[in-house]
Scaffold this motif. Structure first.
Motif, PDB file in Angstrom:
ATOM      1  N   VAL A  67      61.084  30.905  44.498  1.00  0.00           N
ATOM      2  CA  VAL A  67      60.086  31.669  44.189  1.00  0.00           C
ATOM      3  C   VAL A  67      60.437  32.255  43.042  1.00  0.00           C
ATOM      4  O   VAL A  67      59.371  33.228  42.252  1.00  0.00           O
ATOM      5  N   GLU A  68      61.440  32.391  42.476  1.00  0.00           N
ATOM      6  CA  GLU A  68      61.864  32.774  40.959  1.00  0.00           C
ATOM      7  C   GLU A  68      62.826  32.032  40.257  1.00  0.00           C
ATOM      8  O   GLU A  68      63.586  31.441  40.821  1.00  0.00           O
ATOM      9  N   GLY A  69      62.912  32.514  39.006  1.00  0.00           N
ATOM     10  CA  GLY A  69      63.822  31.836  38.035  1.00  0.00           C
ATOM     11  C   GLY A  69      63.790  32.349  36.642  1.00  0.00           C
ATOM     12  O   GLY A  69      63.117  33.198  36.329  1.00  0.00           O
ATOM     13  N   VAL A  70      64.632  31.822  35.868  1.00  0.00           N
ATOM     14  CA  VAL A  70      64.749  32.111  34.507  1.00  0.00           C
ATOM     15  C   VAL A  70      64.789  30.665  33.742  1.00  0.00           C
ATOM     16  O   VAL A  70      65.180  29.784  33.948  1.00  0.00           O
ATOM     17  N   GLY A  71      63.778  30.633  32.447  1.00  0.00           N
ATOM     18  CA  GLY A  71      63.655  29.381  31.677  1.00  0.00           C
ATOM     19  C   GLY A  71      62.866  29.804  30.479  1.00  0.00           C
ATOM     20  O   GLY A  71      62.613  30.869  30.167  1.00  0.00           O
ATOM     21  N   ARG A  72      62.593  28.902  29.597  1.00  0.00           N
ATOM     22  CA  ARG A  72      62.054  28.711  28.480  1.00  0.00           C
ATOM     23  C   ARG A  72      60.536  28.518  28.533  1.00  0.00           C
ATOM     24  O   ARG A  72      60.132  27.743  29.199  1.00  0.00           O
ATOM     25  N   VAL A  73      59.639  29.405  28.480  1.00  0.00           N
ATOM     26  CA  VAL A  73      58.241  29.487  28.597  1.00  0.00           C
ATOM     27  C   VAL A  73      57.574  28.394  27.728  1.00  0.00           C
ATOM     28  O   VAL A  73      57.807  28.475  26.473  1.00  0.00           O
ATOM     29  N   LEU A  74      56.868  27.367  28.164  1.00  0.00           N
ATOM     30  CA  LEU A  74      56.371  26.422  27.287  1.00  0.00           C
ATOM     31  C   LEU A  74      55.052  26.533  26.671  1.00  0.00           C
ATOM     32  O   LEU A  74      54.600  25.776  25.733  1.00  0.00           O
ATOM     33  N   GLU A  75      54.122  27.696  27.197  1.00  0.00           N
ATOM     34  CA  GLU A  75      52.937  27.655  26.628  1.00  0.00           C
ATOM     35  C   GLU A  75      52.384  29.170  26.948  1.00  0.00           C
ATOM     36  O   GLU A  75      52.988  30.163  27.445  1.00  0.00           O
ATOM     37  N   GLY A  76      51.233  29.501  26.073  1.00  0.00           N
ATOM     38  CA  GLY A  76      50.676  30.809  26.130  1.00  0.00           C
ATOM     39  C   GLY A  76      51.394  31.834  25.256  1.00  0.00           C
ATOM     40  O   GLY A  76      52.220  31.588  24.339  1.00  0.00           O
ATOM     41  N   PRO A  77      51.166  33.246  25.492  1.00  0.00           N
ATOM     42  CA  PRO A  77      51.497  34.141  24.621  1.00  0.00           C
ATOM     43  C   PRO A  77      52.975  34.267  24.431  1.00  0.00           C
ATOM     44  O   PRO A  77      53.561  34.726  23.378  1.00  0.00           O
ATOM     45  N   GLU A  78      53.681  34.044  25.446  1.00  0.00           N
ATOM     46  CA  GLU A  78      55.174  34.138  25.404  1.00  0.00           C
ATOM     47  C   GLU A  78      55.955  32.735  25.070  1.00  0.00           C
ATOM     48  O   GLU A  78      57.204  32.790  25.450  1.00  0.00           O
ATOM     49  N   ALA A  79      55.247  31.862  24.778  1.00  0.00           N
ATOM     50  CA  ALA A  79      55.723  30.415  24.403  1.00  0.00           C
ATOM     51  C   ALA A  79      56.963  30.436  23.898  1.00  0.00           C
ATOM     52  O   ALA A  79      57.151  31.227  22.767  1.00  0.00           O
ATOM     53  N   GLY A  80      58.052  29.884  24.176  1.00  0.00           N
ATOM     54  CA  GLY A  80      59.412  29.961  23.424  1.00  0.00           C
ATOM     55  C   GLY A  80      60.298  30.822  23.879  1.00  0.00           C
ATOM     56  O   GLY A  80      61.623  30.777  23.584  1.00  0.00           O
ATOM     57  N   ALA A  81      59.843  31.871  24.463  1.00  0.00           N
ATOM     58  CA  ALA A  81      60.854  32.920  25.066  1.00  0.00           C
ATOM     59  C   ALA A  81      61.276  32.492  26.145  1.00  0.00           C
ATOM     60  O   ALA A  81      61.018  31.800  27.090  1.00  0.00           O
ATOM     61  N   ILE A  82      62.796  33.166  26.248  1.00  0.00           N
ATOM     62  CA  ILE A  82      63.533  32.821  27.751  1.00  0.00           C
ATOM     63  C   ILE A  82      63.139  34.196  28.503  1.00  0.00           C
ATOM     64  O   ILE A  82      62.989  35.367  28.008  1.00  0.00           O
ATOM     65  N   ALA A  83      62.663  33.847  29.607  1.00  0.00           N
ATOM     66  CA  ALA A  83      61.859  34.830  30.622  1.00  0.00           C
ATOM     67  C   ALA A  83      62.335  34.436  32.045  1.00  0.00           C
ATOM     68  O   ALA A  83      62.504  33.528  32.402  1.00  0.00           O
ATOM     69  N   ARG A  84      62.276  35.695  32.740  1.00  0.00           N
ATOM     70  CA  ARG A  84      62.058  35.626  34.230  1.00  0.00           C
ATOM     71  C   ARG A  84      61.055  35.457  34.523  1.00  0.00           C
ATOM     72  O   ARG A  84      59.949  35.866  33.925  1.00  0.00           O
ATOM     73  N   PHE A  85      60.759  34.769  35.681  1.00  0.00           N
ATOM     74  CA  PHE A  85      59.470  34.626  35.951  1.00  0.00           C
ATOM     75  C   PHE A  85      59.288  34.280  37.737  1.00  0.00           C
ATOM     76  O   PHE A  85      60.295  34.130  38.288  1.00  0.00           O
ATOM     77  N   GLU A  86      58.152  34.185  38.244  1.00  0.00           N
ATOM     78  CA  GLU A  86      57.866  34.089  39.719  1.00  0.00           C
ATOM     79  C   GLU A  86      56.856  32.979  39.936  1.00  0.00           C
ATOM     80  O   GLU A  86      55.824  32.932  39.086  1.00  0.00           O
ATOM     81  N   CYS A  87      56.788  32.332  41.201  1.00  0.00           N
ATOM     82  CA  CYS A  87      56.128  31.086  41.513  1.00  0.00           C
ATOM     83  C   CYS A  87      55.296  31.667  42.733  1.00  0.00           C
ATOM     84  O   CYS A  87      55.874  32.473  43.341  1.00  0.00           O
ATOM     85  N   ALA A  88      54.170  31.103  42.939  1.00  0.00           N
ATOM     86  CA  ALA A  88      53.455  31.267  44.408  1.00  0.00           C
ATOM     87  C   ALA A  88      54.520  30.964  45.578  1.00  0.00           C
ATOM     88  O   ALA A  88      55.248  29.892  45.197  1.00  0.00           O
ATOM     89  N   LEU A  89      54.275  31.241  46.609  1.00  0.00           N
ATOM     90  CA  LEU A  89      55.344  30.803  47.591  1.00  0.00           C
ATOM     91  C   LEU A  89      55.130  29.381  47.674  1.00  0.00           C
ATOM     92  O   LEU A  89      54.108  28.759  48.226  1.00  0.00           O
ATOM     93  N   PRO A  90      56.249  28.638  47.482  1.00  0.00           N
ATOM     94  CA  PRO A  90      56.293  27.113  47.536  1.00  0.00           C
ATOM     95  C   PRO A  90      56.116  26.583  49.051  1.00  0.00           C
ATOM     96  O   PRO A  90      56.393  27.339  49.859  1.00  0.00           O
TER      97      PRO A  90
END
Length: 182
Positions: A67-90
């Motif tokens: 449900v969560e992780g850290v990685g490189r954003v591939l698109e959108g306003p934060e593209a290229g940033a290393i960021a923490r993110f969350e996913c919908a319940l898999p």
């Protein structure tokens, strides 16, 4: 499906099975989701219960948990940033973050400060928030005595560390497995 259309992932193939190395279709850009190239992710206890069908109904298999992780954003306003993110319940029509690429909730994307260690925010997420909320529900921590029940579990261990960081005068940790308290 060609290899270019798939990604490596930790895959739950059957309800009740632990995730194992496998391949899933690569997520596609979709309105309301942001693709992230995953560097670090976690497997939380709630996801293990989901894979067993113990909550949220039986999962739709195969799927990648996380449900969560850290990685490189591939698109959108934060593209290229290393960021923490969350996913919908898999497991309910969606794949999670235990994959090479994940579809993240764009509102959850939080770029890390320059030079930040990306491992820490990947591992703290859900467990850290739960421990923090539990500590916030009580009296102020600084200078206080704090009891943490279930201190050998992931949330309990985090609560002990957060209480220490917040200046607790004494922390009493209780758990079923004494060896986990050492």
């Amino acid at each position: 499906m060609s290899p270019a259309e798939t990604i490596a992932a930790a895959v739950v193939e059957r309800m009740g099975d632990p995730p194992a190395p496998g391949r899933l279709p690569r997520p596609q850009p979709t309105e309301g989701l942001t693709l992230v190239e995953v560097a670090y992710s976690t497997l939380n206890p709630v996801e293990i219960r989901l894979a067993r069908g113990e909550m949220g109904g039986p999962p739709e298999v195969p799927y990648a948990p996380g449900v969560e992780g850290v990685g490189r954003v591939l698109e959108g306003p934060e593209a290229g940033a290393i960021a923490r993110f969350e996913c919908a319940l898999p497991g309910h029509g969606k794949n999670g973050a235990l994959a090479e690429v994940a579809a993240a909730d764009p509102d959850s994307i939080a770029p890390l400060p320059a030079g930040a260690d990306p491992v820490l925010p990947a591992g703290v997420g859900l467990v850290g928030v739960t421990a923090d909320l539990a500590l916030d529900a009580g009296s102020p921590i600084e200078g206080a005595r704090v009891a943490v029940l279930g201190a050998s579990g992931s949330v309990g261990k985090m609560a002990v560390q957060l209480a220490r960081l917040r200046g607790a005068a004494r922390i009493v940790a209780a758990a079923r497995d004494r060896g986990q308290l050492e």
